[in-house]
Write an enzyme that holds these catalytic residues in place. Structure first.
Site, PDB file in Angstrom:
ATOM      1  N   PHE A 367       0.624  -0.529  -0.153  1.00  0.00           N
ATOM      2  CA  PHE A 367      -0.158  -0.056   0.361  1.00  0.00           C
ATOM      3  C   PHE A 367       0.859   1.003   0.033  1.00  0.00           C
ATOM      4  O   PHE A 367       0.072   2.439   0.668  1.00  0.00           O
ATOM      5  CB  PHE A 367      -0.929  -0.269   0.897  1.00  0.00           C
ATOM      6  N   CYS A 368       1.998   1.622  -0.525  1.00  0.00           N
ATOM      7  CA  CYS A 368       2.608   2.570  -0.572  1.00  0.00           C
ATOM      8  C   CYS A 368       3.311   2.942   0.585  1.00  0.00           C
ATOM      9  O   CYS A 368       3.446   4.109   0.982  1.00  0.00           O
ATOM     10  CB  CYS A 368       1.962   3.805  -1.372  1.00  0.00           C
TER      11      CYS A 368
END
Ligand code: PMP
Length: 451
Positions: A367-368
């Site tokens: 998720f970055c």
């Protein structure tokens, strides 16, 4: 199927109409089902009134700040009114600047560009990369979040006091856990030490009322595509002085007042940092989404999402091996975002099966937010489910049934690991409903020399 708790058992309809609500998708098993999109935190579907607004404005579409015609005048006026509307939505002060950007990443990149030289920026390790990497161009001090928010704020305060930081950068709500940070306390903390506070509101803005004037937040960054307005605009809203003191972020037409052969006088803010032809459609769509969300009211949005989130959490609790991720023991508020690991299962394979066999879109991975996932998830990855105003209880129940089945019995289809992740093999679905790939293939093969 895991049964949701009785308090969250009654049917909940979508709060607002979104485009694509009835879209059906093919499954590898041959059926066609209504698509259930539960990855709203990554990008949200467009609100119907936003698309209607865009459709209407296209009839008047013209060049912003660059034409004498009626369409150009209407377009310029709409662009500037949209800017004001976005400012109102976040509770901007009268003298705040509203700069239209591409998205949150771009907005935080702009703030990093205008930060005074030799600045120190303090941020937590829980941040999305968009609110972590830009600060590395300055002196960045990373504070590890403690198990409680109270202790985390204490650590932040020590770091700010010890470093003479000019800026604290925090997320309004985590894109991994949905936990919401106390912005008023953080603004007080920053101001006590002569620093400013920027809030990455990519996740928070679509789901909670933002009031930067009331909470004392100095800057806020947000993305239209997470706010039900996927037309390529975002915004940075906040104090004007740093923006006025810096050269253009994107030098070019529109960003200048006067250009000589070897000198330039930059335009005032916001035009200074909006070089090139502005994204009228994006700005107008974002403003319309703000208007629609404000019209329905933050309370109604919160109630809707809380009811569905309770249902989702109850369903997750009933699946063996599921462990939900959280950073803090005492977060006072959480958005309807749940990330979890499933013991003994490959997360990519689970999400591939949910998509290919059940028509459900969720996300797996990091998720970055690599540093946060390294801390929270032992295997490094997790699954995330997130929802919004277009979600219904039927969507949650479809997901709950499907997850329980995949975890209990594994995928029913065969999958191969590819560079892009797990792929059903064979995959009988037509993944090119627009027939563009087929057309490009035809055209490129027509150009190939005959052998
Ligand atoms: N911050 C947070 C908390 C996010 O969730 C995201 C998007 N996942 C971003 C920043 C970056 O947003 P964008 O990709 O729209 O620039």
């Amino acid at each position: 199927m895991p049964s949701p708790s009785s308090s969250s058992n009654c049917a909940v309809a979508p709060l607002l109409p979104v485009v694509g609500a009835g879209t059906t998708v093919p499954l590898v098993t041959g059926e066609e089902v209504r698509y259930v999109g539960l990855d709203v935190a990554a990008t949200s579907p467009a609100l119907v009134p936003v698309v209607d607004h865009v459709q209407r404005l296209l009839g008047y579409y013209g060049s912003v700040h660059r034409g004498a015609g009626f369409a150009s005048q209407v377009s310029t006026d709409l662009y500037e009114a949209s800017r004001q509307q976005i400012g109102v939505f976040v509770g901007a002060r009268a003298d705040d600047a509203v700069v239209i950007t591409r998205n949150t990443t771009d907005a935080l990149g702009l703030l990093s560009h205008v930060l005074p030289a030799d600045s120190t920026v303090v941020h937590l390790d829980v941040e999305h990369h968009a609110n972590l990497l830009p600060w590395r161009a300055h002196h960045a001090v990373v504070v590890l979040a403690a198990p409680t928010l109270g202790e985390t704020l204490q650590r932040l305060e020590e770091a700010v006091a010890g470093s003479g930081a000019r800026l604290i950068a925090v997320t309004g709500a985590s894109n991994v856990t949905g936990e919401v940070l106390p912005l008023d306390l953080l603004a007080d903390l920053a101001h006590r030490h002569g620093a400013r506070l920027v809030v990455d509101a990519a996740q928070l803005a679509p789901h909670r009322r933002l009031d930067i004037a009331a909470t004392g937040v100095d800057y806020v960054a947000l993305s239209g595509h997470k706010l039900y307005a996927p037309f390529g605009a975002g915004a940075l809203v906040g104090r004007r002085d740093w923006l006025e003191a810096a050269p253009a972020y994107l030098p070019g037409g529109g960003a200048v007042r006067e250009v000589g052969v070897d000198d330039v006088e930059w335009a005032p803010v916001p035009a200074r940092h909006e070089g090139g032809t502005p994204n009228l459609v994006g700005a107008a769509a974002l403003a319309q989404a703000c208007r629609v969300l404000a019209g329905v009211g933050p309370r109604a949005i919160e109630d809707h999402e809380r009811a569905l989130h309770a249902r989702l959490e109850a369903a997750l609790e009933a699946v063996p091996g599921v462990r939900r991720l959280q950073v803090w023991d005492d977060a006072p508020d959480r958005l309807a975002v749940s990330s979890f690991v499933v013991d003994g299962h490959d997360h990519g394979l689970v999400t591939a099966a949910l998509a290919a066999e059940h028509g459900i879109g969720v996300r797996d991975g990091r998720f970055c937010a690599h540093p946060l996932l390294a801390r929270l998830a032992p295997g490094g990855t997790a699954i995330r489910v997130s929802l919004g105003v277009g979600t219904s209880s039927e969507d949650i129940d479809r997901f709950a049934t499907a997850l329980a089945a995949v975890v209990a019995a594994g995928p029913r289809w065969t999958y191969e690991r590819t560079e892009a992740g797990w792929a059903p093999t064979p995959d009988p679905r037509d993944l090119d409903p627009f027939a563009i790939r087929a057309e490009v293939r035809r055209e490129t093969s027509a150009c190939e020399p005959a052998s």
